[in-house]
Design a protein around this motif. Structure first.
Motif, PDB file in Angstrom:
ATOM      1  N   TYR A 110     -10.620  -0.227   9.815  1.00  0.00           N
ATOM      2  CA  TYR A 110      -9.554  -0.202   9.528  1.00  0.00           C
ATOM      3  C   TYR A 110      -8.994  -0.140  10.965  1.00  0.00           C
ATOM      4  O   TYR A 110      -7.784  -0.780  11.271  1.00  0.00           O
ATOM      5  N   SER A 119      -4.383  -7.202  14.552  1.00  0.00           N
ATOM      6  CA  SER A 119      -2.939  -7.867  13.699  1.00  0.00           C
ATOM      7  C   SER A 119      -1.784  -7.530  14.772  1.00  0.00           C
ATOM      8  O   SER A 119      -1.804  -6.514  15.303  1.00  0.00           O
ATOM      9  N   GLU A 159       3.337  -6.320  10.819  1.00  0.00           N
ATOM     10  CA  GLU A 159       3.016  -5.723   9.574  1.00  0.00           C
ATOM     11  C   GLU A 159       2.506  -6.611   8.518  1.00  0.00           C
ATOM     12  O   GLU A 159       1.447  -6.296   7.819  1.00  0.00           O
ATOM     13  N   HIS A 213      -1.176  -7.380   9.251  1.00  0.00           N
ATOM     14  CA  HIS A 213      -1.875  -6.428   8.959  1.00  0.00           C
ATOM     15  C   HIS A 213      -2.272  -6.050   7.439  1.00  0.00           C
ATOM     16  O   HIS A 213      -3.437  -6.018   6.988  1.00  0.00           O
ATOM     17  N   SER A 214      -1.125  -6.324   6.752  1.00  0.00           N
ATOM     18  CA  SER A 214      -1.167  -6.288   5.286  1.00  0.00           C
ATOM     19  C   SER A 214      -2.034  -7.386   4.813  1.00  0.00           C
ATOM     20  O   SER A 214      -2.897  -7.246   4.024  1.00  0.00           O
ATOM     21  N   LEU A 253      -5.983  -6.904   5.962  1.00  0.00           N
ATOM     22  CA  LEU A 253      -6.352  -5.750   5.136  1.00  0.00           C
ATOM     23  C   LEU A 253      -6.527  -6.220   3.682  1.00  0.00           C
ATOM     24  O   LEU A 253      -7.783  -5.607   3.170  1.00  0.00           O
ATOM     25  N   ASN A 254      -5.721  -6.755   3.059  1.00  0.00           N
ATOM     26  CA  ASN A 254      -5.758  -7.410   1.693  1.00  0.00           C
ATOM     27  C   ASN A 254      -7.191  -8.120   1.521  1.00  0.00           C
ATOM     28  O   ASN A 254      -7.996  -8.148   0.795  1.00  0.00           O
ATOM     29  N   PRO A 269      -4.906  -0.970  -1.101  1.00  0.00           N
ATOM     30  CA  PRO A 269      -4.794  -1.765   0.197  1.00  0.00           C
ATOM     31  C   PRO A 269      -3.250  -1.777   0.323  1.00  0.00           C
ATOM     32  O   PRO A 269      -3.050  -1.803   1.620  1.00  0.00           O
ATOM     33  N   ASN A 277      -2.282   1.902   1.910  1.00  0.00           N
ATOM     34  CA  ASN A 277      -3.100   1.961   2.876  1.00  0.00           C
ATOM     35  C   ASN A 277      -2.371   1.138   4.157  1.00  0.00           C
ATOM     36  O   ASN A 277      -2.114   1.747   5.218  1.00  0.00           O
ATOM     37  N   SER A 278      -1.986  -0.077   3.807  1.00  0.00           N
ATOM     38  CA  SER A 278      -1.360  -0.888   4.921  1.00  0.00           C
ATOM     39  C   SER A 278       0.092  -0.535   5.299  1.00  0.00           C
ATOM     40  O   SER A 278       0.540  -0.167   6.661  1.00  0.00           O
ATOM     41  N   SER A 331       0.780   0.852   9.003  1.00  0.00           N
ATOM     42  CA  SER A 331       1.763  -0.080   9.896  1.00  0.00           C
ATOM     43  C   SER A 331       2.893   0.926  10.286  1.00  0.00           C
ATOM     44  O   SER A 331       3.514   0.488  11.178  1.00  0.00           O
TER      45      SER A 331
END
Length: 409
Positions: free
Chosen positions: A115, A122, A125, A128-129, A132-133, A333, A336-337, A341
């Motif tokens: 993580y 990244s 935002e 990052h999303s 992460l997904n 996810p 979390n994201s 973020s």
């Protein structure tokens, strides 16, 4: 190019640990068969997996940036390699418990590192999303493959056989390969603006984060979500075997539909969320989950054992119930994201520590509650109880949206 190589390395780590972690449902079923233990005893296996995750994350999350993410990843991978090689040699439930304790402790190191590395690679935002997904989607692909891998080693003619433990030799080989991949990947050293802060101060700083309203609502949300997911995923193989009356190997294989649904849901969510509001999207997902539970469980009543010669012989519920994973998938996810973020990069490791701690506690709680209700009532009642935490997540989402809006102002 270095970003791609790093992404492949951390994805490989997540892939192999997905197989190990999500095998707990299969191992519970096989432990009941091979070692003659009760469902309540078997449900403790989830605790041996999740409590070390919580404890290690709680103690070392703030310290991992100091030793380096690559070292943390390699430590986890090599420790589980040794434990995997020991499992088929000794072959008893105590060793299985110790194996899952090692898997849990090592995954704490891996998840905090992964993580945090995602935060490094990244630049926005949305990036990052999406990343992460994708990584979480790969995690579920690993889980999917794991069900089929384990089922290959199950001796359906002798349910007491320990031949299924030989799967850990294959997993040890995959762990060694992943270790080599990580060792040669260009994972950056952590950058911290708090180099002079000692371990105790960093640990206290992580604890203080949990007192913030946004963080408190967030950890309640993920605790309840993981309670639902693990309660269903851990006991679905046993549900297939005892309620739907499927053979053991097919019970495990059909659980792979749940993992496939989670994988597809997370990969699709990465694209859908580019066009829709996350809050409304997750609301629809939770309502859909509840509708599936209410609509499908009545179909599982009074199913009699039958000869299974083709896929058409399987009851409809065997296909429909695992599809809840498609709606469940995006919730974890996405939450979390959004949480990560909203924080500075140097706070990602301690925040991930809190995520792992409360995810682990939620998983253990969900598995033990589901297993206990399954033992003393029935599988349908155990799964109906998931409606309660679903309502809790639905309510918590509203508070989380309000809290994140305040932070962004």
């Amino acid at each position: 190019m270095s970003r791609l190589v790093t992404l492949v390395a951390i994805s490989a780590c997540y892939f192999i640990f997905a197989i190990l972690l999500n095998s707990v449902g299969t191992v519970i079923l096989q432990s009941i068969n091979s070692f003659g233990i009760s469902k309540v005893q078997a449900s403790t296996l989830e605790g041996f997996k999740d409590l070390p995750i919580a404890i290690v994350s709680f103690l070392v999350a703030a310290f991992i940036p100091r030793i380096g993410y690559k070292i943390a990843l390699l430590t986890g991978l090599l420790a589980v390699t040794a434990a995997s090689l020991a499992a088929p040699v000794f072959g008893n439930f105590i060793v299985i418990k110790l194996l899952f304790a090692c898997i849990g402790a090592s995954f704490a190191l891996v998840k905090v590192s992964v993580y945090s590395i995602i935060g490094q690679i990244s630049d926005s935002e949305k990036s990052h999303s999406s990343t992460l997904n994708t990584v979480e989607g790969i995690f579920m692909v690993g889980s999917l493959i794991g069900y089929w891998l384990f089922s290959y080693f199950i001796d359906t003619n002798n349910l007491q056989s320990l031949a299924w433990l030989n799967v850990y030799y294959v997993l040890a080989a995959l762990l060694i390969f992943t270790s080599v991949l990580v060792a040669f990947s260009p994972i950056k050293a952590p950058v911290s603006s708090e180099k002079n802060v000692n371990f105790a101060d960093a640990f206290i700083s992580m604890l203080k984060m949990s007192y913030q309203p946004l963080v408190l609502i967030f950890i309640i949300s993920i605790f309840l979500y993981v309670l639902i997911e693990q309660g269903i995923s851990t006991w679905l193989p046993t549900f297939n075997r005892e309620i739907l009356q499927l053979p053991v190997d097919i019970s495990v294989q059909m659980t792979s539909i749940f993992a496939a649904s989670l994988a597809a849901g997370r990969l699709l969510a990465g694209q859908i969320l580019k066009h829709v509001n996350w809050y409304r999207f997750l609301q629809v997902c939770i309502i859909g989950m509840a509708a599936l539970i209410i609509g499908i469980l009545p179909l599982t009543q009074s199913i009699e054992a039958r000869d299974i010669s083709s896929l058409s012989d399987l009851p409809l519920a065997a296909y429909l119930l695992p599809l809840i994973g498609l709606l469940m998938a995006p919730i974890y996810p996405v939450l979390n994201s959004i949480m990560l973020s909203s924080l500075e990069i140097e706070k990602h490791a301690p925040m991930t520590g809190l995520i792992v701690v409360f995810s682990a506690l939620g998983g253990t709680t969900g598995s033990i509650i589901t297993g206990t209700v399954f033992e003393f009532f029935d599988g349908q009642t155990a799964f109906y109880l998931s409606l309660i935490p679903m309502l809790g997540v639905f309510i918590a989402l509203r508070g989380f949206r309000t809290a994140t809006a305040r932070v962004s102002q």
